[in-house]
Design a protein around this motif. Sequence first.
Motif, PDB file in Angstrom:
ATOM      1  N   ALA A   9       0.841  -1.203   0.000  1.00  0.00           N
ATOM      2  CA  ALA A   9       0.000   0.000   0.000  1.00  0.00           C
ATOM      3  C   ALA A   9       0.869   1.243   0.000  1.00  0.00           C
ATOM      4  O   ALA A   9       0.609   2.201   0.721  1.00  0.00           O
ATOM      5  N   ALA A  10       1.909   1.208  -0.820  1.00  0.00           N
ATOM      6  CA  ALA A  10       2.814   2.349  -0.821  1.00  0.00           C
ATOM      7  C   ALA A  10       2.634   3.238  -2.048  1.00  0.00           C
ATOM      8  O   ALA A  10       3.146   4.342  -2.098  1.00  0.00           O
ATOM      9  N   GLY A  11       1.852   2.737  -3.030  1.00  0.00           N
ATOM     10  CA  GLY A  11       1.740   3.454  -4.312  1.00  0.00           C
ATOM     11  C   GLY A  11       1.086   4.822  -4.178  1.00  0.00           C
ATOM     12  O   GLY A  11       0.370   5.095  -3.213  1.00  0.00           O
ATOM     13  N   TYR A  12       1.330   5.666  -5.163  1.00  0.00           N
ATOM     14  CA  TYR A  12       0.853   7.055  -5.079  1.00  0.00           C
ATOM     15  C   TYR A  12      -0.611   7.241  -5.492  1.00  0.00           C
ATOM     16  O   TYR A  12      -1.219   8.238  -5.147  1.00  0.00           O
ATOM     17  N   MET A  23      -4.119  11.964   0.673  1.00  0.00           N
ATOM     18  CA  MET A  23      -4.790  10.817   1.280  1.00  0.00           C
ATOM     19  C   MET A  23      -4.397   9.543   0.545  1.00  0.00           C
ATOM     20  O   MET A  23      -4.335   9.549  -0.684  1.00  0.00           O
ATOM     21  N   PRO A  24      -4.123   8.456   1.277  1.00  0.00           N
ATOM     22  CA  PRO A  24      -3.758   7.216   0.585  1.00  0.00           C
ATOM     23  C   PRO A  24      -4.894   6.736  -0.319  1.00  0.00           C
ATOM     24  O   PRO A  24      -6.057   6.822   0.066  1.00  0.00           O
ATOM     25  N   LYS A  25      -4.543   6.204  -1.495  1.00  0.00           N
ATOM     26  CA  LYS A  25      -5.603   5.720  -2.402  1.00  0.00           C
ATOM     27  C   LYS A  25      -6.360   4.558  -1.766  1.00  0.00           C
ATOM     28  O   LYS A  25      -7.538   4.346  -2.048  1.00  0.00           O
ATOM     29  N   GLU A  26      -5.704   3.828  -0.883  1.00  0.00           N
ATOM     30  CA  GLU A  26      -6.363   2.693  -0.223  1.00  0.00           C
ATOM     31  C   GLU A  26      -7.487   3.144   0.703  1.00  0.00           C
ATOM     32  O   GLU A  26      -8.304   2.345   1.130  1.00  0.00           O
ATOM     33  N   MET A  27      -7.506   4.417   1.043  1.00  0.00           N
ATOM     34  CA  MET A  27      -8.551   4.938   1.928  1.00  0.00           C
ATOM     35  C   MET A  27      -9.742   5.506   1.158  1.00  0.00           C
ATOM     36  O   MET A  27     -10.712   5.967   1.751  1.00  0.00           O
ATOM     37  N   LEU A  28      -9.670   5.491  -0.181  1.00  0.00           N
ATOM     38  CA  LEU A  28     -10.836   5.952  -0.951  1.00  0.00           C
ATOM     39  C   LEU A  28     -12.010   5.039  -0.617  1.00  0.00           C
ATOM     40  O   LEU A  28     -11.866   3.822  -0.601  1.00  0.00           O
ATOM     41  N   PRO A  29     -13.181   5.614  -0.346  1.00  0.00           N
ATOM     42  CA  PRO A  29     -14.295   4.751   0.052  1.00  0.00           C
ATOM     43  C   PRO A  29     -15.170   4.287  -1.110  1.00  0.00           C
ATOM     44  O   PRO A  29     -15.423   5.040  -2.047  1.00  0.00           O
ATOM     45  N   ARG A  57       5.452   6.965   2.583  1.00  0.00           N
ATOM     46  CA  ARG A  57       5.188   8.316   3.076  1.00  0.00           C
ATOM     47  C   ARG A  57       3.748   8.726   2.749  1.00  0.00           C
ATOM     48  O   ARG A  57       3.224   8.375   1.705  1.00  0.00           O
ATOM     49  N   GLY A  58       3.116   9.409   3.662  1.00  0.00           N
ATOM     50  CA  GLY A  58       1.762   9.909   3.420  1.00  0.00           C
ATOM     51  C   GLY A  58       0.673   8.873   3.635  1.00  0.00           C
ATOM     52  O   GLY A  58      -0.459   9.060   3.182  1.00  0.00           O
ATOM     53  N   LYS A  59       0.999   7.776   4.313  1.00  0.00           N
ATOM     54  CA  LYS A  59       0.013   6.707   4.473  1.00  0.00           C
ATOM     55  C   LYS A  59      -0.451   6.526   5.915  1.00  0.00           C
ATOM     56  O   LYS A  59      -0.994   5.484   6.276  1.00  0.00           O
ATOM     57  N   ARG A  60      -0.197   7.517   6.710  1.00  0.00           N
ATOM     58  CA  ARG A  60      -0.546   7.396   8.134  1.00  0.00           C
ATOM     59  C   ARG A  60      -2.020   7.093   8.385  1.00  0.00           C
ATOM     60  O   ARG A  60      -2.378   6.429   9.374  1.00  0.00           O
ATOM     61  N   ALA A  61      -2.888   7.564   7.483  1.00  0.00           N
ATOM     62  CA  ALA A  61      -4.330   7.363   7.687  1.00  0.00           C
ATOM     63  C   ALA A  61      -4.678   5.875   7.767  1.00  0.00           C
ATOM     64  O   ALA A  61      -5.652   5.503   8.424  1.00  0.00           O
ATOM     65  N   ILE A  62      -3.892   5.022   7.117  1.00  0.00           N
ATOM     66  CA  ILE A  62      -4.182   3.579   7.166  1.00  0.00           C
ATOM     67  C   ILE A  62      -3.980   3.072   8.593  1.00  0.00           C
ATOM     68  O   ILE A  62      -4.820   2.356   9.145  1.00  0.00           O
ATOM     69  N   GLU A  63      -2.885   3.468   9.211  1.00  0.00           N
ATOM     70  CA  GLU A  63      -2.633   3.053  10.598  1.00  0.00           C
ATOM     71  C   GLU A  63      -3.730   3.565  11.520  1.00  0.00           C
ATOM     72  O   GLU A  63      -4.207   2.854  12.405  1.00  0.00           O
ATOM     73  N   ASP A  64      -4.119   4.800  11.327  1.00  0.00           N
ATOM     74  CA  ASP A  64      -5.156   5.373  12.193  1.00  0.00           C
ATOM     75  C   ASP A  64      -6.498   4.680  11.997  1.00  0.00           C
ATOM     76  O   ASP A  64      -7.273   4.538  12.937  1.00  0.00           O
ATOM     77  N   ASP A 130      -6.793  -2.360  -4.464  1.00  0.00           N
ATOM     78  CA  ASP A 130      -7.594  -1.716  -5.516  1.00  0.00           C
ATOM     79  C   ASP A 130      -8.258  -2.721  -6.456  1.00  0.00           C
ATOM     80  O   ASP A 130      -9.109  -2.344  -7.259  1.00  0.00           O
ATOM     81  N   ASP A 131      -7.923  -4.011  -6.333  1.00  0.00           N
ATOM     82  CA  ASP A 131      -8.757  -5.035  -6.956  1.00  0.00           C
ATOM     83  C   ASP A 131      -9.761  -5.485  -5.898  1.00  0.00           C
ATOM     84  O   ASP A 131      -9.430  -6.261  -5.010  1.00  0.00           O
ATOM     85  N   LEU A 132     -10.950  -4.966  -5.986  1.00  0.00           N
ATOM     86  CA  LEU A 132     -11.976  -5.319  -4.980  1.00  0.00           C
ATOM     87  C   LEU A 132     -12.733  -6.537  -5.503  1.00  0.00           C
ATOM     88  O   LEU A 132     -13.311  -6.494  -6.585  1.00  0.00           O
TER      89      LEU A 132
END
Length: 274
Positions: A9-12, A23-29, A57-64, A130-132
């Motif tokens: 989950a490091a991609g931009y 915001m991390p792309k993994e956090m898109l709802p 970098r910039g992925k802190r929202a996943i941890e939270d 991102d493959d759901l």
Amino acid sequence: MVKKCLFPAAGYGTRFLPATKAMPKEMLPILNKPLIQYGVEEAMSAGISDIAFVTGRGKRAIEDHFDLSYELEHQIKGTNKESYLNDINKIIQKCTFSYTRQIEMKGLGHAILSGETLIGNEPFSVILADDLCINSNSHGVLYQMIKIYEKYKCSIVAIEEIDKNETNRYGIIEGKLIEEGLYLISNMVEKPNPKDAPSNLAIIGRYILTPDIFEILKNTKAGVGGEIQITDALLAQAKNGMVLAYKFKGKRFDCGNIDGFVEATNHFYKLLKK
Ligand code: G1P
């Protein structure tokens, strides 16, 4: 036994800029749930509770997201909004989460290799959020793959048939059918032009990997796009032993692009309104 699931989950997420600027792309709802949570739920329904993330970098929202938010809990305690946190809180109770950072963006193979420190010397699964994937009212894709792993004890990639002119977006396999929906891989190519593609069977973001993949990755040179490709490492593994490709039961939404993302949103919205 496959006990761990690794989430690169490091991609931009450049395809979703500007949404993914901060915001991390993994956090898109998809509706009210971030993509990464769908992935973690799929891992859990496959019996996995040890969740490992390769972030950047910039992925802190996943941890939270996978942690308690005391202030928020306090704020909504006793209101009808409390239940909105039920699902995520159950996940937090049942799973453990570990994190490592990919310092440089050198491809999916490099991201997976960065996860070695969290995985160690055991077979593990990988989900690309991102493959759901869904399989209504039946077992999820990772569950299906783990059943196959239990029989064959080798690396396995999930595949689906794609339009032949889209082969340059995927890893493409070539193989021999050994039982229904299961191929013994003889060749695999990352993002070939349609004219060079060995088939229209594309790898989607679900893998079971045996831990020898780490040594192979350490010796894998940069491939397509100047990146270390998991597809190239898996081909080396296939040549030395065996790797299987499994045509999964269910449906995948490619949420790495806007069309797939909207399609997934519509799908889940319809379910909600049923
Ligand atoms: C990665 C893999 C590719 C696979 C795809 C599935 O590519 O390198 O082999 O087909 O995931 O989503 P990416 O989408 O990261 O470019």
